[in-house]
Motif scaffolding. Structure first.
Motif, PDB file in Angstrom:
ATOM      1  N   GLU A   1     -42.014 -16.149 -16.282  1.00  0.00           N
ATOM      2  CA  GLU A   1     -41.782 -15.455 -15.006  1.00  0.00           C
ATOM      3  C   GLU A   1     -43.062 -15.400 -14.174  1.00  0.00           C
ATOM      4  O   GLU A   1     -43.046 -15.668 -12.964  1.00  0.00           O
ATOM      5  N   ALA A   2     -44.173 -15.058 -14.813  1.00  0.00           N
ATOM      6  CA  ALA A   2     -45.453 -15.014 -14.086  1.00  0.00           C
ATOM      7  C   ALA A   2     -45.821 -16.394 -13.556  1.00  0.00           C
ATOM      8  O   ALA A   2     -46.321 -16.534 -12.430  1.00  0.00           O
ATOM      9  N   TRP A   3     -45.566 -17.428 -14.368  1.00  0.00           N
ATOM     10  CA  TRP A   3     -45.841 -18.804 -13.922  1.00  0.00           C
ATOM     11  C   TRP A   3     -44.982 -19.170 -12.720  1.00  0.00           C
ATOM     12  O   TRP A   3     -45.469 -19.726 -11.731  1.00  0.00           O
ATOM     13  N   ALA A   4     -43.679 -18.866 -12.793  1.00  0.00           N
ATOM     14  CA  ALA A   4     -42.765 -19.206 -11.699  1.00  0.00           C
ATOM     15  C   ALA A   4     -43.186 -18.511 -10.406  1.00  0.00           C
ATOM     16  O   ALA A   4     -43.135 -19.107  -9.321  1.00  0.00           O
ATOM     17  N   ARG A   5     -43.608 -17.270 -10.493  1.00  0.00           N
ATOM     18  CA  ARG A   5     -44.049 -16.547  -9.301  1.00  0.00           C
ATOM     19  C   ARG A   5     -45.287 -17.193  -8.684  1.00  0.00           C
ATOM     20  O   ARG A   5     -45.453 -17.198  -7.462  1.00  0.00           O
ATOM     21  N   SER A   6     -46.153 -17.747  -9.529  1.00  0.00           N
ATOM     22  CA  SER A   6     -47.366 -18.375  -8.991  1.00  0.00           C
ATOM     23  C   SER A   6     -47.037 -19.613  -8.175  1.00  0.00           C
ATOM     24  O   SER A   6     -47.759 -19.947  -7.222  1.00  0.00           O
ATOM     25  N   TRP A   7     -45.942 -20.314  -8.513  1.00  0.00           N
ATOM     26  CA  TRP A   7     -45.558 -21.510  -7.764  1.00  0.00           C
ATOM     27  C   TRP A   7     -44.570 -21.213  -6.642  1.00  0.00           C
ATOM     28  O   TRP A   7     -44.452 -21.994  -5.693  1.00  0.00           O
TER      29      TRP A   7
ATOM     30  N   ALA B   1     -56.036  -4.861 -22.134  1.00  0.00           N
ATOM     31  CA  ALA B   1     -56.684  -5.614 -21.055  1.00  0.00           C
ATOM     32  C   ALA B   1     -55.833  -6.788 -20.569  1.00  0.00           C
ATOM     33  O   ALA B   1     -56.164  -7.423 -19.561  1.00  0.00           O
ATOM     34  N   VAL B   2     -54.744  -7.084 -21.262  1.00  0.00           N
ATOM     35  CA  VAL B   2     -53.900  -8.225 -20.892  1.00  0.00           C
ATOM     36  C   VAL B   2     -53.074  -7.885 -19.655  1.00  0.00           C
ATOM     37  O   VAL B   2     -52.452  -6.828 -19.580  1.00  0.00           O
ATOM     38  N   ARG B   3     -53.052  -8.788 -18.686  1.00  0.00           N
ATOM     39  CA  ARG B   3     -52.273  -8.609 -17.453  1.00  0.00           C
ATOM     40  C   ARG B   3     -51.053  -9.519 -17.501  1.00  0.00           C
ATOM     41  O   ARG B   3     -51.163 -10.737 -17.379  1.00  0.00           O
ATOM     42  N   LEU B   4     -49.891  -8.913 -17.679  1.00  0.00           N
ATOM     43  CA  LEU B   4     -48.671  -9.687 -17.831  1.00  0.00           C
ATOM     44  C   LEU B   4     -48.261 -10.404 -16.549  1.00  0.00           C
ATOM     45  O   LEU B   4     -47.571 -11.426 -16.596  1.00  0.00           O
ATOM     46  N   GLU B   5     -48.664  -9.894 -15.414  1.00  0.00           N
ATOM     47  CA  GLU B   5     -48.279 -10.504 -14.138  1.00  0.00           C
ATOM     48  C   GLU B   5     -49.119 -11.719 -13.788  1.00  0.00           C
ATOM     49  O   GLU B   5     -48.850 -12.404 -12.794  1.00  0.00           O
ATOM     50  N   VAL B   6     -50.123 -12.017 -14.598  1.00  0.00           N
ATOM     51  CA  VAL B   6     -51.008 -13.153 -14.351  1.00  0.00           C
ATOM     52  C   VAL B   6     -50.693 -14.256 -15.357  1.00  0.00           C
ATOM     53  O   VAL B   6     -50.591 -14.008 -16.560  1.00  0.00           O
ATOM     54  N   SER B   7     -50.539 -15.478 -14.857  1.00  0.00           N
ATOM     55  CA  SER B   7     -50.296 -16.619 -15.739  1.00  0.00           C
ATOM     56  C   SER B   7     -51.536 -17.499 -15.816  1.00  0.00           C
ATOM     57  O   SER B   7     -52.029 -17.976 -14.798  1.00  0.00           O
ATOM     58  N   ALA B   8     -52.011 -17.722 -17.045  1.00  0.00           N
ATOM     59  CA  ALA B   8     -53.137 -18.644 -17.228  1.00  0.00           C
ATOM     60  C   ALA B   8     -52.714 -20.081 -16.992  1.00  0.00           C
ATOM     61  O   ALA B   8     -53.560 -20.967 -16.887  1.00  0.00           O
ATOM     62  N   ALA B   9     -51.394 -20.314 -16.883  1.00  0.00           N
ATOM     63  CA  ALA B   9     -50.875 -21.660 -16.617  1.00  0.00           C
ATOM     64  C   ALA B   9     -50.503 -21.839 -15.155  1.00  0.00           C
ATOM     65  O   ALA B   9     -49.784 -22.780 -14.809  1.00  0.00           O
ATOM     66  N   ALA B  10     -50.994 -20.975 -14.276  1.00  0.00           N
ATOM     67  CA  ALA B  10     -50.617 -21.041 -12.862  1.00  0.00           C
ATOM     68  C   ALA B  10     -50.984 -22.367 -12.226  1.00  0.00           C
ATOM     69  O   ALA B  10     -50.382 -22.758 -11.224  1.00  0.00           O
ATOM     70  N   HIS B  11     -51.954 -23.067 -12.778  1.00  0.00           N
ATOM     71  CA  HIS B  11     -52.370 -24.359 -12.227  1.00  0.00           C
ATOM     72  C   HIS B  11     -51.648 -25.533 -12.892  1.00  0.00           C
ATOM     73  O   HIS B  11     -51.854 -26.676 -12.501  1.00  0.00           O
ATOM     74  N   LEU B  12     -50.813 -25.251 -13.882  1.00  0.00           N
ATOM     75  CA  LEU B  12     -50.141 -26.297 -14.652  1.00  0.00           C
ATOM     76  C   LEU B  12     -48.676 -26.427 -14.236  1.00  0.00           C
ATOM     77  O   LEU B  12     -48.101 -25.477 -13.705  1.00  0.00           O
ATOM     78  N   PRO B  13     -48.050 -27.576 -14.524  1.00  0.00           N
ATOM     79  CA  PRO B  13     -46.656 -27.742 -14.126  1.00  0.00           C
ATOM     80  C   PRO B  13     -45.646 -27.245 -15.160  1.00  0.00           C
ATOM     81  O   PRO B  13     -44.460 -27.481 -15.028  1.00  0.00           O
ATOM     82  N   ARG B  14     -46.131 -26.566 -16.196  1.00  0.00           N
ATOM     83  CA  ARG B  14     -45.251 -25.943 -17.186  1.00  0.00           C
ATOM     84  C   ARG B  14     -45.860 -24.603 -17.591  1.00  0.00           C
ATOM     85  O   ARG B  14     -47.083 -24.461 -17.623  1.00  0.00           O
ATOM     86  N   PRO B  15     -45.033 -23.621 -17.961  1.00  0.00           N
ATOM     87  CA  PRO B  15     -45.566 -22.301 -18.346  1.00  0.00           C
ATOM     88  C   PRO B  15     -46.006 -22.228 -19.796  1.00  0.00           C
ATOM     89  O   PRO B  15     -45.595 -21.342 -20.543  1.00  0.00           O
ATOM     90  N   HIS B  16     -46.839 -23.169 -20.231  1.00  0.00           N
ATOM     91  CA  HIS B  16     -47.299 -23.166 -21.616  1.00  0.00           C
ATOM     92  C   HIS B  16     -48.610 -22.398 -21.721  1.00  0.00           C
ATOM     93  O   HIS B  16     -49.657 -22.954 -22.054  1.00  0.00           O
TER      94      HIS B  16
END
Length: 570
Positions: free
Chosen positions: A562-568, A286-301
């Motif tokens: 990578e997913a985080w960077a794409r979100s920004w 069920a995990v989606r690798l293309e989605v970042s739970a940190a998309a709203h944060l300024p670091r991909p943690h």
């Protein structure tokens, strides 16, 4: 209940009105409007107006006794006095003769990010909210992102968005004349410098401060949901919540495959305390690798596999009507779980050779190596101290330019303040800083706060005052915490040395998604901007190449980035 807020300082009226409208559209409201400050926040975020000086404090405040701290905070005359009077998950905003001051409390959850606006300043609980309400556009700082991937445990003020900085815990921003000065208000040094002498005294103090601090948090919430693994840390939180009379419910994740199934331990604790336990089953598919739970944060943690535990936790919270998520996260860190010779080096520095020999035996038992090996390594390392050794260097799969061209991160203010302290104390402080990277990036935080009560300021201060060698006494890690709760938990839980992990789940995710991972890393933004060693990644991800658990975790971490960077980057 979430903890979102945006504070606009000396911003023009047009920016303020647009920000309020954007906040209202997100379910927030303007909770405070002063000539110099506009505060937009979730309606249920606690707010305290100050009496002695113009300003407000948002977030929970507790006195040292654990009682509600709002009345004490209202009377403070100078904002930097607040950490001595109160603790909690707060951000303070004050207009003082020195300038406009913003103070972040020592313990969370209390994120604080800020940016310079065209006129004025913006502070917020996350970077996306800061961007959306102010109209500011932020871009990825690729050099900072490379530094973060190389020194992933570090947490500098600079973030991976070029225009966004973090106000670190225990620091204060003072704004004057269109500039901001950062001052360190709280440091570990005074607590390290006043050590507790006897082991029994240390365990008694720790017992009392944990019960008092967790009771304060328990009073704040009607129905917490506790993630209970049956490990020492989450079990201590469970015992303290039970002692406080909290109506909490327990949740445990049942492992599959090679991961250790801890649910029997969790059930043992829940039954012992007379609490209900729900067991849930994470599904790696069920995990989606293309989605970042940190998309709203300024670091991909954020770690992609946490998507599934977040989903299961939120579903359980809805079923029982939970208003907060409690966790034992940070226990290893605050209870000084060190798999190193630092405690022996501390003993050697004190010139207690017999005691150093005993501590070497304790560390040898904790690390399952020989006593002489520990002692020899301790002596050698005593002559080779690095000011930056607290952050591990992780060059795996990064480009040569990143590995050779990235400067070591500057010392965190807390580490800089205890630069002359013993190695074990510095390592203890670094461990407490390290866990800050894992308190955000959870999707469930949109519904309710995540409380890590073991990271409460009074507990941190007490633990820092306990010498490193007490924590490994008798060859047991976290020995003081075990002794402190000897009368509150089953003996087999107190004696547990190991713990489970999600390593097997991480490996399954990678093995089943190699094609997707290859595409994201070999043809993505990180590679395009020169951060990755494509050849080594390509070699590792070939169908016939088995991936070790360590490499699997590292590669999925790069996928998260990578997913985080794409979100920004849009």
């Amino acid at each position: 209940m979430s903890r979102r807020y945006v504070a606009l300082i000396e911003a023009p009226a047009a920016v303020i009105e647009k920000a309020i409208a954007k906040g209202v559209a997100k379910g927030m409201s303007c909770v405070c409007r002063l000539p110099w400050l506009t505060l937009i926040a979730d309606r249920d975020l606690q707010m305290t107006r100050l009496e002695a000086t113009p300003g407000v404090i948002v977030g929970e405040l507790f006195r040292r006794s654990g009682a509600d701290g709002r009345s004490a905070a209202e009377r403070i005359a100078v904002l930097n006095e607040l950490p001595d009077v109160c603790w909690g998950a707060y951000i303070g905003f004050v207009h003082s003769p020195q300038g406009l001051s913003i103070l972040r409390g020592v313990s969370g959850p209390n994120p604080c990010y800020f940016t310079r606006l065209e006129e004025g300043w913006g502070f917020a609980s996350d970077a996306a909210l800061l961007s959306q309400t102010t109209g500011q556009s932020f871009v990825v700082d690729w050099q900072a992102l490379g530094a973060l991937l190389l020194y992933r445990e570090s947490r500098p003020e600079q973030t991976c968005l070029a225009e966004v900085r973090e106000l670190l815990p225990g620091t204060m921003a003072v704004i004057s004349a269109d500039r901001v000065d950062i001052r360190t208000i709280w440091t570990p040094e005074p607590y390290i410098a006043a050590p507790v002498g006897a082991f029994d005294t240390a365990s008694d103090r720790l017992h009392n401060v944990i019960l008092r601090s967790i009771a304060a948090w328990a009073e704040r919430f009607e129905r917490p949901l506790l993630e209970l693994s049956g490990g020492l840390d989450s079990s201590i939180v469970a015992a303290a919540l039970a002692e406080a009379g909290s109506r909490f419910h327990c949740l445990s994740y049942k492992a599959s495959g090679a991961d250790l199934d801890e649910t029997d331990y969790a059930r043992r604790v829940a039954d012992y305390l007379g609490k209900s336990l729900e067991v849930v089953f994470p599904d790696s598919s069920a995990v989606r690798l293309e989605v970042s739970a940190a998309a709203h944060l300024p670091r991909p943690h954020a770690r992609s596999f946490i998507q599934e535990t977040d989903r299961l936790s939120w579903n359980a919270a809805r079923r029982i009507g939970a208003d907060a998520f409690f966790t034992g996260n940070g226990g290893d860190n605050v209870f000084c779980f060190l798999s190193s010779v630092a405690p022996v080096r501390d003993r050697l520095r004190s010139r207690h050779l017999v005691a150093a020999w005993k501590t070497a035996a304790d560390i040898a038992q904790v690390c399952e190596v020989g006593r002489w090996e520990v002692l020899i390594k301790s002596v050698r390392r005593s002559f080779h101290r690095s000011a930056y050794s607290e952050w591990h260097w992780t060059p795996d799969f990064l480009s040569r330019d990143v590995v050779t061209g990235t400067a070591r991160p500057l010392p965190h203010p807390w580490l800089a303040a205890c630069d002359r302290s013993d190695p074990g104390s510095r390592a203890h402080v670094a461990a407490i800083l390290r866990i800050q990277n894992y308190l955000e990036g959870h999707a469930r935080l949109a519904h309710a706060p995540l409380i890590a009560p073991l990271l409460s300021q009074p507990i941190i201060e007490t633990c820092l005052s306990i010498p490193s060698w007490h924590w490994c006494a008798g060859g047991r890690n976290r020995a003081v915490a075990r002794a402190a709760f000897a009368d509150h938990l089953p003996k087999d839980i107190l004696e547990r040395q190991g713990k489970g992990s999600f390593a097997g789940m991480i490996s399954r995710i990678l093995e089943s998604r190699k094609n997707q991972v290859r595409a994201m890393l070999l043809h993505g933004l990180l590679a395009e901007n020169g951060l990755l060693d494509r050849a080594s990644i390509d070699q590792q991800l070939r169908p016939e190449s088995p991936v070790s658990g360590r490499s699997a975790g590292r590669i999925l971490g790069l996928v998260d980035a990578e997913a985080w960077a794409r979100s920004w980057a849009g």
